[in-house]
Design an enzyme around this catalytic site. Structure first.
Site, PDB file in Angstrom:
ATOM      1  N   CYS A 120       0.753  -1.264  -0.119  1.00 30.51           N
ATOM      2  CA  CYS A 120       0.127  -0.036  -0.096  1.00 30.51           C
ATOM      3  C   CYS A 120       0.861   1.210   0.019  1.00 30.51           C
ATOM      4  CB  CYS A 120      -1.120  -0.109   1.207  1.00 30.51           C
ATOM      5  SG  CYS A 120      -0.217   0.214   2.586  1.00 30.51           S
ATOM      6  N   CYS A 154      -2.590  -1.811   8.382  1.00 29.60           N
ATOM      7  CA  CYS A 154      -2.259  -0.459   8.956  1.00 29.60           C
ATOM      8  C   CYS A 154      -1.784  -0.886  10.669  1.00 29.60           C
ATOM      9  CB  CYS A 154      -3.269   0.744   8.972  1.00 29.60           C
ATOM     10  SG  CYS A 154      -3.298   0.957   7.056  1.00 29.60           S
TER      11      CYS A 154
END
Length: 132
Positions: free
Chosen positions: A33, A102
């Protein structure tokens, strides 16, 4: 989509910045990402007395790194090694499945910094001809 705690840590991230003369600095990234985090730790007597970071990523990356930093500040190195992506997400009241990576980034960065502190890389002496 996001809990109030996630939005609070995104809007008001804790422990952002840099530490002068840290004991350890580690950068961890997620090539999938493009998010990355740079962690600075100040450690005294096996306690994380200060943690700062710079995070490059989405709102969830900011919120999870902020929360992870609050989970380990003032804690022992052993406690910091026990921080997982699930624990970070749980402390934030949950994350969408698509953003769980994340929390893994933040937890991985903290564990990598503590591990590097506990087991620093070998420093190689100068090559041939050094010292002449």
């Amino acid at each position: 989509m996001y809990t109030d705690k996630v939005m609070d840590h995104f809007s008001n991230p804790r422990n952002v910045g840099q530490i002068d003369n840290p004991n350890v600095v580690v950068k961890v990234g997620d090539p999938g990402c493009g998010d990355a985090v740079l962690i600075f730790l100040k450690i005294e007597n096996d306690i994380i007395v200060d943690i700062k970071y710079r995070v490059y990523g989405c709102g969830a990356a900011i919120a999870t790194t902020s929360m992870a930093s609050t989970l380990v500040k003032g804690k022992t190195l052993t406690d910091a090694l026990e921080v997982t992506d699930e624990r970070v997400a749980e402390a934030l009241g949950g994350l969408p499945e698509s953003k769980m990576h994340c929390s893994n980034l933040a937890a991985t960065a903290i564990r990598a910094a503590v591990t590097r502190y506990l087991h620093p890389p070998e420093v190689k002496a100068g090559g041939e001809g050094s010292g002449n």
